[in-house]
Scaffold this active site. Structure first.
Site, mmCIF file in Angstrom:
data_model
loop_
_atom_site.group_PDB
_atom_site.id
_atom_site.type_symbol
_atom_site.label_atom_id
_atom_site.label_comp_id
_atom_site.label_asym_id
_atom_site.label_seq_id
_atom_site.Cartn_x
_atom_site.Cartn_y
_atom_site.Cartn_z
ATOM 1 N N HIS A 156 0.726 -1.194 -0.124
ATOM 2 C CA HIS A 156 -0.169 -0.005 -0.056
ATOM 3 C C HIS A 156 0.915 1.355 0.054
ATOM 4 O O HIS A 156 0.512 2.306 0.648
ATOM 5 C CB HIS A 156 -0.959 0.078 0.999
ATOM 6 C CG HIS A 156 -1.621 -1.251 1.430
ATOM 7 N ND1 HIS A 156 -3.021 -1.462 0.929
ATOM 8 C CD2 HIS A 156 -1.433 -2.281 2.294
ATOM 9 C CE1 HIS A 156 -3.360 -2.690 1.113
ATOM 10 N NE2 HIS A 156 -2.421 -3.239 2.012
ATOM 11 N N SER A 277 16.228 21.318 -15.778
ATOM 12 C CA SER A 277 14.925 21.960 -16.196
ATOM 13 C C SER A 277 15.415 22.961 -17.096
ATOM 14 O O SER A 277 16.559 23.686 -16.776
ATOM 15 C CB SER A 277 14.200 22.221 -14.861
ATOM 16 O OG SER A 277 13.519 23.461 -14.992
ATOM 17 N N LYS A 283 17.124 21.474 -10.625
ATOM 18 C CA LYS A 283 16.527 20.210 -10.868
ATOM 19 C C LYS A 283 17.199 19.203 -11.613
ATOM 20 O O LYS A 283 18.081 19.593 -12.520
ATOM 21 C CB LYS A 283 14.988 20.417 -11.868
ATOM 22 C CG LYS A 283 14.037 21.216 -11.279
ATOM 23 C CD LYS A 283 13.137 20.325 -10.147
ATOM 24 C CE LYS A 283 12.332 19.329 -11.207
ATOM 25 N NZ LYS A 283 11.161 19.850 -11.732
ATOM 26 N N GLU A 290 10.374 8.265 -16.928
ATOM 27 C CA GLU A 290 8.929 8.721 -17.257
ATOM 28 C C GLU A 290 8.644 8.489 -18.764
ATOM 29 O O GLU A 290 7.207 8.134 -18.995
ATOM 30 C CB GLU A 290 9.271 10.421 -16.923
ATOM 31 C CG GLU A 290 9.184 11.083 -15.709
ATOM 32 C CD GLU A 290 9.360 12.500 -15.553
ATOM 33 O OE1 GLU A 290 8.475 13.042 -15.069
ATOM 34 O OE2 GLU A 290 10.574 12.962 -16.033
#
Ligand code: ARG
Length: 462
Positions: A156, A277, A283, A290
């Site tokens: 979970h 980024s 970043k 992804e």
């Protein structure tokens, strides 16, 4: 350019419809297989005496000429050719004159395209199998280096019990192995030759389907000509198998994305496999996993597209089938690219942060089950033990301490059976080592699994 059916028609095609109808822009990918199929076909025509062996030989040379023209970039069909099959036939006729027109004897594009597609897909399935094995190997190497690295195990997405990181990675090797066995199962049904079914009903000419099937390496031929030209089950099965590969890659990609977040900090991504980024200087983005996660969607889409395309079709060939190619081609490309990207990511893109991982396994209640097991070993029924530990966890949470911070007196206040040896039961590496059940994360078990996979994956010449 005159159409192959020009004698039957009075008018040419509307130019837009001409383009709409054509598949040459994408089915040129089947050129190698189209030539292979045609060579096998023409050799069979020669052997059966449908054309002379001299004619067969000359046509074969013509087809090989087209192959070499293609490799030099000289063979450049345009959309007026409609598809790869008519493009090859036209070029052959330009090269050989009227003899080229004998190529299509006792054959239709319907059985031809089915043959090409199966030949192409059979090769690509073999490539995918190698790519899957390479990914398994990359995972195995990481796993071997991380047998004793601990990582929190979750259910979970809540901390559950600590694991050997190798055990976690081996889970993906298992999934990929099922993927490989699914592909090899699909391959059996791709490996059946439809050639000789002609348009739909077979032919009155004395062909020998066994000859073509054998020379193209097929293990069997279709028994029913209608089924031969209208079966696309193999395309559905293949995209379904590829969809499961993408599901597995996507799940792993998602874990990597989580692990790379500041909240988890279990891995850092190397510069070779991450991006910055355009706006936020701090970043480092996990674009590779992804994209893998994102690309899974298009493969699932192809599966749905094929099912829908096929479901209402009457026997036998329908032009709708032309739509199968882009779905299959893109499924192969996407799956293959994602397998390669994930292998690279594992080999050179991920650095596990041992410090964060060990801090993580030291700082939670993932050892609570082991306290319950300790009580069970002292003859307390499990359900009762579970309740007792639940109380202990609540006490610790109130005091903002961990189980290991309780004094022996505090343990004894909770239950008199607790002794000094409770402390060693709380140590994460002892917890993992103790999971000795078959298939469990105990180091000994995982070590056996690593050995098993090493023997299975690394052939003697690697
Ligand atoms: N380009 C067609 C396809 O991909 C080839 C078969 C055409 N057959 C026909 N009867 N029009 O399916």
């Amino acid at each position: 350019m005159a159409k192959i059916w020009s004698e039957r028609f009075e008018e040419g095609l509307n130019p837009f419809i001409e383009r709409f109808n054509a598949s040459i822009s994408f089915d040129l990918l089947l050129l190698e297989e189209d030539l292979d199929g045609s060579i096998a076909h023409v050799q069979m025509l020669g052997k059966t005496g449908i054309i002379t062996s001299q004619e067969a030989h000359q046509i074969e040379i013509g087809l090989e000429t087209i192959r070499s023209e293609a490799s030099k970039g000289i063979f450049k069909p345009d959309f007026l050719d409609e598809d790869v099959h008519t493009a090859v036939e036209r070029r052959l006729t330009t090269l050989l004159g009227p003899l080229g027109k004998k190529l299509h004897t006792a054959r239709s594009r319907n059985d031809q395209v089915g043959t090409d597609l199966r030949l192409w897909l059979r090769r690509r399935i073999d490539d995918l199998d190698i790519e899957l094995e390479q990914l398994q190997l990359a995972l195995l190497k990481k796993a071997e280096n991380n047998l004793f690295t601990l990582i929190p195990g979750y259910t979970h997405l809540q901390r559950a019990q600590p694991l050997s990181l190798a055990h976690h990675l081996l889970a993906y090797i298992e999934m990929l192995d099922r993927d490989r066995s699914r592909l090899s199962d699909v391959r059996k049904r791709v490996d059946i030759c439809p050639l000789g079914a002609a348009a739909l009903a077979g032919t009155s000419l004395p062909i020998d389907r066994r000859i073509t099937a054998k020379s193209l390496g097929f293990s069997n031929i279709y028994s029913n000509s209608l089924d031969a030209v209208s079966d696309r089950d193999f395309a559905v099965e293949f995209t379904a198998a590829a969809s499961l590969i993408m599901v597995h890659l996507s799940r792993f990609a998602d874990e990597i994305i989580l692990w790379a977040s500041e909240e988890f900090s279990f891995v850092t991504l190397t510069d070779r496999c991450s991006t910055g980024s355009s706006l936020m200087p701090q970043k480092k983005n996990p674009d590779v996993p992804e994209l893998v996660r994102g690309k899974s969607g298009r493969v699932f889409g192809h599966l749905q597209g094929l099912l829908t395309m096929i479901k209402g079709l009457p026997m036998a060939y329908n032009k709708d089938f032309q739509e199968d190619k882009e779905a299959i081609f893109d499924t192969v490309k996407t799956t293959s690219d994602c397998l390669k990207a994930m292998s690279i990511l594992i080999e050179e893109g991920l650095e596990f942060s041992i410090k964060s991982l060990s801090e993580a396994v030291e700082s939670d209640f993932a050892n609570a089950t082991d306290v319950a097991d300790y009580l069970v070993s002292k003859n307390i029924p499990f359900r009762e033990a579970y309740q007792i530990v639940g109380r202990i966890v609540r006490v610790c949470l109130d005091k903002k301490i961990l189980l290991k911070d309780l004094t022996l007196n505090q343990w004894k206040d909770i239950h008199s059976v607790f002794e000094q040896d409770i402390y060693e039961k709380l140590i994460p590496s002892n917890i993992v080592a103790a999971r000795i059940s078959e298939g469990g994360t105990g180091f000994k078990r995982v070590q056996e699994e690593l050995k098993k996979w090493r023997n299975q994956l690394i052939s003697p010449n690697q």
